[in-house]
Design a protein around this motif. Structure first.
Motif, PDB file in Angstrom:
ATOM      1  N   SER A  88      -9.060   8.222   1.219  1.00 11.27           N
ATOM      2  CA  SER A  88      -8.741   7.595   2.492  1.00 11.27           C
ATOM      3  C   SER A  88      -9.728   6.459   2.814  1.00 11.27           C
ATOM      4  O   SER A  88     -10.939   6.700   2.912  1.00 11.27           O
ATOM      5  N   PRO A  89      -9.239   5.216   2.973  1.00  6.19           N
ATOM      6  CA  PRO A  89     -10.148   4.102   3.291  1.00  6.19           C
ATOM      7  C   PRO A  89     -10.897   4.347   4.593  1.00  6.19           C
ATOM      8  O   PRO A  89     -12.040   3.925   4.740  1.00  6.19           O
ATOM      9  N   ASP A  95      -3.613   5.747   7.538  1.00  2.00           N
ATOM     10  CA  ASP A  95      -4.880   5.966   8.246  1.00  2.00           C
ATOM     11  C   ASP A  95      -4.848   5.342   9.638  1.00  2.00           C
ATOM     12  O   ASP A  95      -5.382   5.899  10.596  1.00  2.00           O
ATOM     13  N   LYS A 105       0.832  -1.214   0.000  1.00  2.00           N
ATOM     14  CA  LYS A 105       0.000   0.000   0.000  1.00  2.00           C
ATOM     15  C   LYS A 105       0.870   1.269   0.000  1.00  2.00           C
ATOM     16  O   LYS A 105       0.452   2.305  -0.466  1.00  2.00           O
ATOM     17  N   PRO A 115      -0.689   3.720  -2.936  1.00  2.00           N
ATOM     18  CA  PRO A 115      -1.671   4.238  -1.966  1.00  2.00           C
ATOM     19  C   PRO A 115      -3.052   4.442  -2.584  1.00  2.00           C
ATOM     20  O   PRO A 115      -3.170   4.694  -3.781  1.00  2.00           O
ATOM     21  N   GLU A 152      -3.291  -0.502   5.881  1.00  2.00           N
ATOM     22  CA  GLU A 152      -3.507   0.939   5.628  1.00  2.00           C
ATOM     23  C   GLU A 152      -2.789   1.727   6.722  1.00  2.00           C
ATOM     24  O   GLU A 152      -3.413   2.295   7.631  1.00  2.00           O
ATOM     25  N   LEU A 206      -8.061  -1.222   9.378  1.00  2.00           N
ATOM     26  CA  LEU A 206      -6.959  -0.508   8.720  1.00  2.00           C
ATOM     27  C   LEU A 206      -5.649  -1.256   8.942  1.00  2.00           C
ATOM     28  O   LEU A 206      -4.847  -1.430   8.032  1.00  2.00           O
TER      29      LEU A 206
END
Ligand code: SF4
Ligand code: SF4
Length: 395
Positions: A101-102, A222, A93, A97, A219, A214
Motif C-alpha cells: 500500500s503506497p 488507498d 493503477k 496495483p 491510488e 494518493l
C-alpha cells in the motif's frame, strides 16, 4: 473514480490551439511538447481509438505534470487536464496495483521523518549545517538546507486551546495537514493562537492525511480508504471543518466526487474565518509579498494586502506554480528545482522581507527556489504563522 472513456468528449474538445503550451511551467523549462496537455490529449485520443496502449511510457508523460491546472485556466474549452490525468493514472493503477500500500509507505516515512526531525532540531543540527552548506552547489547539501527550513520553529507549542470567552457558540473540527502535524506544527500553533479568544470551539480528531498525493497519483483504493476514515471522524454537529492548508481544503472539498459526503459547504480555511477582521502588524512596517498556491480558492491575496502596517509588493507570476507539487519534486527533481528557481527570482525582485503562502508544500517549493538562487535573505511563512507571530487581530 472515472475512466479515460468518461472524458472522451472533453478530449475531443481540444482544438490543438496551443494556448496551454504558453502557460505550462513544465514546458517552459523542458521545451518538451509532450509535457503540454495538448500532446497528452493526442496520446489519450489514440488510446480511446485503440491505436495506442495505456502503458508505462504513456504513464511517464502523465507524470510529467505538476497538476497546477494553469492550462485549464487558459484553455478556450476549459478542459480539466488535472482531472483527466488523475483518471488515467487511476485506470492504469487498477490494472497494475502496487504490491505494498503506497499510503502505508507514506505514513511510515512521515512518522520516521517526524521523529528524525525532532531529534535534528533538539541537537540544533540545522544551525550547524546551515553555516557549513550555505551557498553550496551540491544537490545533497541543498537538500539538507531545504530540510533545515522545516526545522526552524517560530511559535511555541500549545497542546490545548484555552479561551477567555466562556461561551463557545460554534464548533470547528480541526483538520491539520499531515505535513504540519508531523514535521512542523507552527501552523497548528498559529491556528490555536488566532482562535484563542473567539467563540469557536476547536475539536481535534485523529485524522489521516487528506490523501492529495494518493489522489494525484491515481491510488484510488488507498485514497478512498483515507477519505472514508476522515469523513467518519467529522462530527455531524460541527459548524466548520477547519483547515490550515490550501491543498487540504481542495481535497476535502473534492471528497464528495468520490464518496457520499455533505462536508463541502463546511470546509473553511482559517483565513476565511479572519478575512473580515482588522489585522495589524504590532511592530515596525514590514515589506511582504505572496505566492498563491495552485489549490487556493479563497481571496487570500486581498487578506494579505489588507494587513495594516505592511507594504505588499506583488511579485510577477505570484499565482503560478512553485514547482514543488509533492511527488513531482522527488521524481522530476531537475525540472522542479528550475521552476522553483524562476519563481524565487520573481519573489526576490520585490525586495520583500517575507514571502507569504498558504500550503506547506509551497513553502518547500519557495525555499527550494531560494536555495537554488543562492539568495536566502527572504523568509517564507504560512500567512497564519505570520499573523500569529507579527500581528494582532481586533476581534
Ligand atoms: S488550450 Fe485547450 S484547446 Fe487549446 S490546445 Fe490546449 S488543451 Fe487543446
Ligand atoms: S496541469 Fe500545469 S503542469 Fe500539467 S499540463 Fe497543465 S499547465 Fe502543464
Amino acid at each position: 473514480m472515472k475512466n479515460l472513456d468518461d472524458f472522451e468528449e472533453d478530449i475531443y474538445k481540444c482544438s490543438r490551439c496551443g494556448l496551454c503550451q504558453t502557460v505550462c511551467p513544465v514546458y517552459k523549462v523542458t521545451l518538451n511538447e509532450c509535457s503540454v496537455s495538448r500532446s497528452k490529449f493526442n496520446m489519450l485520443n489514440g488510446i480511446i481509438k485503440g491505436d495506442l496502449a495505456l502503458n508505462k511510457k504513456i504513464m511517464e508523460y502523465m507524470e510529467l505534470c505538476l497538476g497546477c491546472n494553469a492550462c485549464k485556466e487558459f484553455c478556450p474549452s476549459s478542459i480539466d487536464a488535472r482531472e483527466i490525468f488523475t483518471a488515467v493514472k487511476a485506470e492504469y493503477k487498477r490494472k497494475k496495483p502496487a504490491l505494498i500500500s503506497p499510503y502505508l509507505i507514506f505514513k511510515i516515512l512521515l512518522l520516521f521523518a517526524g521523529a528524525g526531525f525532532s531529534l535534528y532540531r533538539l541537537l540544533r543540527l540545522d544551525k550547524i549545517t546551515n553555516q557549513i552548506f550555505r551557498g553550496t552547489d551540491k544537490l545533497l547539501f541543498k537538500r539538507i538546507l531545504l530540510f533545515n527550513t522545516l526545522a526552524k520553529k517560530n511559535l511555541k507549542e500549545k497542546k490545548k486551546i484555552s479561551s477567555s470567552k466562556n461561551t463557545k457558540t460554534k464548533k470547528a473540527v480541526f483538520f491539520k495537514g499531515c505535513f504540519n502535524k508531523y514535521i512542523n506544527n507552527d501552523s497548528e500553533c498559529a491556528v490555536k493562537k488566532i482562535l484563542k479568544n473567539t467563540d469557536i470551539e476547536l475539536i481535534e480528531k485523529p485524522f489521516e492525511c487528506c490523501g492529495i498525493s494518493l489522489l494525484s497519483s491515481g491510488e484510488e483504493k488507498d485514497f478512498l480508504k483515507v477519505a472514508g476514515k476522515n469523513l467518519s471522524l467529522i462530527p455531524e454537529d460541527c459548524d466548520y471543518v477547519l483547515t490550515d492548508c490550501a491543498s487540504c481544503s481542495y481535497v476535502l472539498k473534492s471528497y464528495e466526487k468520490y464518496l457520499p459526503s455533505n462536508i463541502t459547504p463546511k470546509v473553511v480555511s482559517i483565513l476565511d474565518l479572519i478575512k473580515d477582521k482588522t489585522i495589524s502588524v504590532t511592530g515596525k512596517n514590514i515589506k511582504i509579498t505572496a505566492h498563491k498556491p495552485c489549490h487556493e480558492d479563497s481571496d487570500f491575496i486581498t487578506l494579505i494586502k489588507n494587513i495594516k502596517g505592511t507594504d505588499y509588493i506583488e511579485a510577477e507570476n505570484f499565482d503560478k506554480c512553485c514547482g514543488f507539487s509533492g511527488k513531482f519534486a522527488l521524481t522530476h527533481q531537475k525540472i522542479s528545482r528550475e521552476i522553483s528557481k524562476r519563481k524565487a527570482q520573481d519573489m526576490i525582485k520585490t525586495g520583500a522581507e517575507f514571502i507569504l503562502t498558504n500550503c506547506p508544500a509551497c513553502k518547500l517549493g519557495l525555499n527550494q527556489g531560494l536555495i537554488e538562487t543562492g539568495n536566502c535573505e527572504q523568509t517564507v511563512m504560512n500567512v497564519v504563522e505570520f499573523i500569529a507571530q507579527y500581528c494582532r487581530i481586533e476581534q
